[in-house]
Design a protein around this motif. Structure first.
Motif, PDB file in Angstrom:
ATOM      1  N   ASN A 196       0.814  -1.184   0.141  1.00  0.00           N
ATOM      2  CA  ASN A 196       0.054   0.052  -0.005  1.00  0.00           C
ATOM      3  C   ASN A 196       0.793   1.074  -0.035  1.00  0.00           C
ATOM      4  OD1 ASN A 196      -2.148   1.665   0.051  1.00  0.00           O
ATOM      5  ND2 ASN A 196      -2.489   1.506   2.103  1.00  0.00           N
ATOM      6  N   GLU A 197       1.742   1.580  -1.105  1.00  0.00           N
ATOM      7  CA  GLU A 197       2.398   2.988  -1.120  1.00  0.00           C
ATOM      8  C   GLU A 197       1.766   3.746  -2.282  1.00  0.00           C
ATOM      9  OE1 GLU A 197       4.610   4.741  -2.780  1.00  0.00           O
ATOM     10  OE2 GLU A 197       5.069   5.642  -0.809  1.00  0.00           O
ATOM     11  N   PRO A 198       1.068   4.665  -1.654  1.00  0.00           N
ATOM     12  CA  PRO A 198       0.394   5.579  -2.713  1.00  0.00           C
ATOM     13  C   PRO A 198       1.159   6.050  -3.763  1.00  0.00           C
ATOM     14  CG  PRO A 198       0.592   6.498  -0.491  1.00  0.00           C
ATOM     15  CD  PRO A 198       1.234   5.260  -0.538  1.00  0.00           C
ATOM     16  N   ARG A 199       2.215   6.568  -3.922  1.00  0.00           N
ATOM     17  CA  ARG A 199       3.197   6.956  -4.923  1.00  0.00           C
ATOM     18  C   ARG A 199       3.289   5.945  -5.860  1.00  0.00           C
ATOM     19  NH1 ARG A 199       8.100   8.944  -1.170  1.00  0.00           N
ATOM     20  NH2 ARG A 199       7.622   6.961  -0.546  1.00  0.00           N
ATOM     21  N   LEU A 200       3.732   4.958  -5.476  1.00  0.00           N
ATOM     22  CA  LEU A 200       3.903   3.681  -6.510  1.00  0.00           C
ATOM     23  C   LEU A 200       2.500   3.377  -7.058  1.00  0.00           C
ATOM     24  CD1 LEU A 200       5.450   1.530  -7.903  1.00  0.00           C
ATOM     25  CD2 LEU A 200       4.751  -0.154  -5.876  1.00  0.00           C
ATOM     26  N   THR A 201       1.493   3.260  -6.406  1.00  0.00           N
ATOM     27  CA  THR A 201       0.143   3.153  -6.990  1.00  0.00           C
ATOM     28  C   THR A 201      -0.268   4.081  -7.966  1.00  0.00           C
ATOM     29  OG1 THR A 201      -0.680   1.806  -5.037  1.00  0.00           O
ATOM     30  CG2 THR A 201      -2.299   2.822  -6.512  1.00  0.00           C
ATOM     31  N   ALA A 202       0.084   5.449  -7.664  1.00  0.00           N
ATOM     32  CA  ALA A 202      -0.266   6.599  -8.474  1.00  0.00           C
ATOM     33  C   ALA A 202       0.431   6.441  -9.774  1.00  0.00           C
ATOM     34  CB  ALA A 202      -0.158   7.612  -7.813  1.00  0.00           C
ATOM     35  N   SER A 203       1.760   6.108  -9.657  1.00  0.00           N
ATOM     36  CA  SER A 203       2.581   6.153 -10.734  1.00  0.00           C
ATOM     37  C   SER A 203       2.407   5.109 -11.759  1.00  0.00           C
ATOM     38  CB  SER A 203       4.194   6.108 -10.343  1.00  0.00           C
ATOM     39  OG  SER A 203       5.063   5.849 -11.475  1.00  0.00           O
ATOM     40  N   LEU A 204       1.906   3.909 -11.143  1.00  0.00           N
ATOM     41  CA  LEU A 204       1.575   2.641 -12.143  1.00  0.00           C
ATOM     42  C   LEU A 204       0.277   2.876 -12.756  1.00  0.00           C
ATOM     43  CD1 LEU A 204       2.597  -0.521  -9.764  1.00  0.00           C
ATOM     44  CD2 LEU A 204       3.737   0.412 -11.976  1.00  0.00           C
ATOM     45  N   GLN A 205      -0.732   3.505 -11.851  1.00  0.00           N
ATOM     46  CA  GLN A 205      -1.810   4.028 -12.597  1.00  0.00           C
ATOM     47  C   GLN A 205      -1.907   4.846 -13.823  1.00  0.00           C
ATOM     48  OE1 GLN A 205      -4.456   5.313  -9.341  1.00  0.00           O
ATOM     49  NE2 GLN A 205      -5.046   3.295  -8.861  1.00  0.00           N
ATOM     50  N   GLN A 206      -0.981   5.720 -13.837  1.00  0.00           N
ATOM     51  CA  GLN A 206      -0.655   6.684 -15.078  1.00  0.00           C
ATOM     52  C   GLN A 206      -0.168   5.948 -16.305  1.00  0.00           C
ATOM     53  OE1 GLN A 206       2.280   9.495 -13.631  1.00  0.00           O
ATOM     54  NE2 GLN A 206       0.714  10.745 -12.617  1.00  0.00           N
ATOM     55  N   ALA A 207       0.506   4.717 -15.984  1.00  0.00           N
ATOM     56  CA  ALA A 207       0.779   3.698 -17.122  1.00  0.00           C
ATOM     57  C   ALA A 207      -0.206   2.673 -17.398  1.00  0.00           C
ATOM     58  CB  ALA A 207       2.037   3.152 -16.641  1.00  0.00           C
ATOM     59  N   GLY A 208      -1.232   2.709 -16.527  1.00  0.00           N
ATOM     60  CA  GLY A 208      -2.349   1.647 -16.933  1.00  0.00           C
ATOM     61  C   GLY A 208      -2.248   0.679 -16.174  1.00  0.00           C
ATOM     62  N   ILE A 209      -1.417   0.432 -14.966  1.00  0.00           N
ATOM     63  CA  ILE A 209      -1.133  -0.692 -14.382  1.00  0.00           C
ATOM     64  C   ILE A 209      -1.739  -0.540 -13.126  1.00  0.00           C
ATOM     65  CG2 ILE A 209       0.788  -2.382 -13.640  1.00  0.00           C
ATOM     66  CD1 ILE A 209       2.560  -0.984 -15.615  1.00  0.00           C
ATOM     67  N   GLU A 210      -2.628  -1.696 -12.724  1.00  0.00           N
ATOM     68  CA  GLU A 210      -2.991  -1.762 -11.480  1.00  0.00           C
ATOM     69  C   GLU A 210      -2.559  -2.917 -10.641  1.00  0.00           C
ATOM     70  OE1 GLU A 210      -7.252  -3.036  -9.263  1.00  0.00           O
ATOM     71  OE2 GLU A 210      -7.051  -3.119 -11.409  1.00  0.00           O
ATOM     72  N   LEU A 211      -2.008  -2.599  -9.511  1.00  0.00           N
ATOM     73  CA  LEU A 211      -0.799  -3.521  -8.579  1.00  0.00           C
ATOM     74  C   LEU A 211      -2.235  -4.007  -7.512  1.00  0.00           C
ATOM     75  CD1 LEU A 211       1.863  -4.476  -8.459  1.00  0.00           C
ATOM     76  CD2 LEU A 211       2.108  -2.806  -6.675  1.00  0.00           C
ATOM     77  N   LYS A 212      -2.443  -5.353  -7.617  1.00  0.00           N
ATOM     78  CA  LYS A 212      -3.338  -6.115  -6.783  1.00  0.00           C
ATOM     79  C   LYS A 212      -2.554  -7.039  -5.748  1.00  0.00           C
ATOM     80  CE  LYS A 212      -7.231  -6.390  -9.727  1.00  0.00           C
ATOM     81  NZ  LYS A 212      -8.197  -7.320 -10.382  1.00  0.00           N
ATOM     82  N   TYR A 213      -2.170  -6.708  -4.524  1.00  0.00           N
ATOM     83  CA  TYR A 213      -1.467  -7.296  -3.747  1.00  0.00           C
ATOM     84  C   TYR A 213      -2.319  -8.194  -3.016  1.00  0.00           C
ATOM     85  CZ  TYR A 213       1.865  -8.412   0.073  1.00  0.00           C
ATOM     86  OH  TYR A 213       2.550  -9.187   0.835  1.00  0.00           O
ATOM     87  N   LEU A 214      -2.165  -9.458  -2.906  1.00  0.00           N
ATOM     88  CA  LEU A 214      -3.030 -10.612  -2.315  1.00  0.00           C
ATOM     89  C   LEU A 214      -2.395 -10.911  -0.896  1.00  0.00           C
ATOM     90  CD1 LEU A 214      -3.119 -12.872  -5.731  1.00  0.00           C
ATOM     91  CD2 LEU A 214      -4.794 -11.172  -4.915  1.00  0.00           C
TER      92      LEU A 214
END
Length: 196
Positions: free
Chosen positions: A77-95
């Motif tokens: 749950n790192e908001p900066r990584l999540t936001a950066s990946l979302q800009q590239a169209g990537i969703e990170l799903k941590y199971l």
């Protein structure tokens, strides 16, 4: 009586050997290296895959599994990584499932395609990944290192204990099975007479 000429080597050495070495190197590159980068039917070449980019309007979901180790918090749950990946169209799903805390289960899930990315240590990848080979290969490749450790595991004593001498055979011990923690505990239990 023979006389030897001393001085600079002749053209056979100065030109012949470098030409032979260049020819041998060219043969190795053409025969063994270049075929690795050429497309095979149904398999994308590494060069083609590296040249692709993900469009921001496309959605790619990457399923990630790890354990509660603090070093993996960036993926949880790192908001900066999540936001950066979302800009590239990537969703990170941590199971965050307890069964993935078991390194062997994590490698099994990686091999079966249940997860796309396994967070683990190098020794656990080698130990447990070898149990889940896919067509004779490990279930994944090492993408990058999160950190380097010179002994990430440690032994912690309770507040009432001052040293190993205070540990009684009836005391309870907690360690992570199949990790360096277990080996550290094995060593400690052999090295100190007070530990049962």
């Amino acid at each position: 009586m023979s006389t030897r000429l001393r001085g600079r080597p002749g053209p056979a050495l100065t030109l012949g050997i470098p030409v032979l070495a260049a020819a041998a190197l060219s043969f190795v590159v053409v025969r063994y290296v270049l075929p690795q980068f050429q497309a095979k039917p149904g398999i994308e070449s590494p060069m083609a895959a590296a040249g692709k980019t993900i469009r921001a309007d496309s959605k790619v979901a990457i399923r990630v599994a790890g354990d509660p180790w603090s070093g993996y918090s960036t993926f949880r749950n790192e908001p900066r990584l999540t936001a950066s990946l979302q800009q590239a169209g990537i969703e990170l799903k941590y199971l965050d499932e307890e069964r993935f805390y078991d390194q062997n289960e994590r490698m099994k899930a990686l091999a079966s395609g249940e997860i796309d990315l396994a967070l683990t240590t190098l020794d656990a990848f080698l130990q447990h990944g070898s149990n889940h080979l896919v067509e004779g290969q490990f279930p994944g490749v090492i993408v990058f290192g999160i950190d380097e450790s010179a002994g990430g595991d440690a032994i912690f004593l309770g507040k009432t204990k001052k040293s190993f001498d205070d540990i009684a055979p009836t005391d309870r011990v907690c360690y992570a099975q199949g990790t360096p923690s277990e080996h550290l505990w094995d060593f400690s239990s052999l090295a100190f007479a007070g530990i049962g």
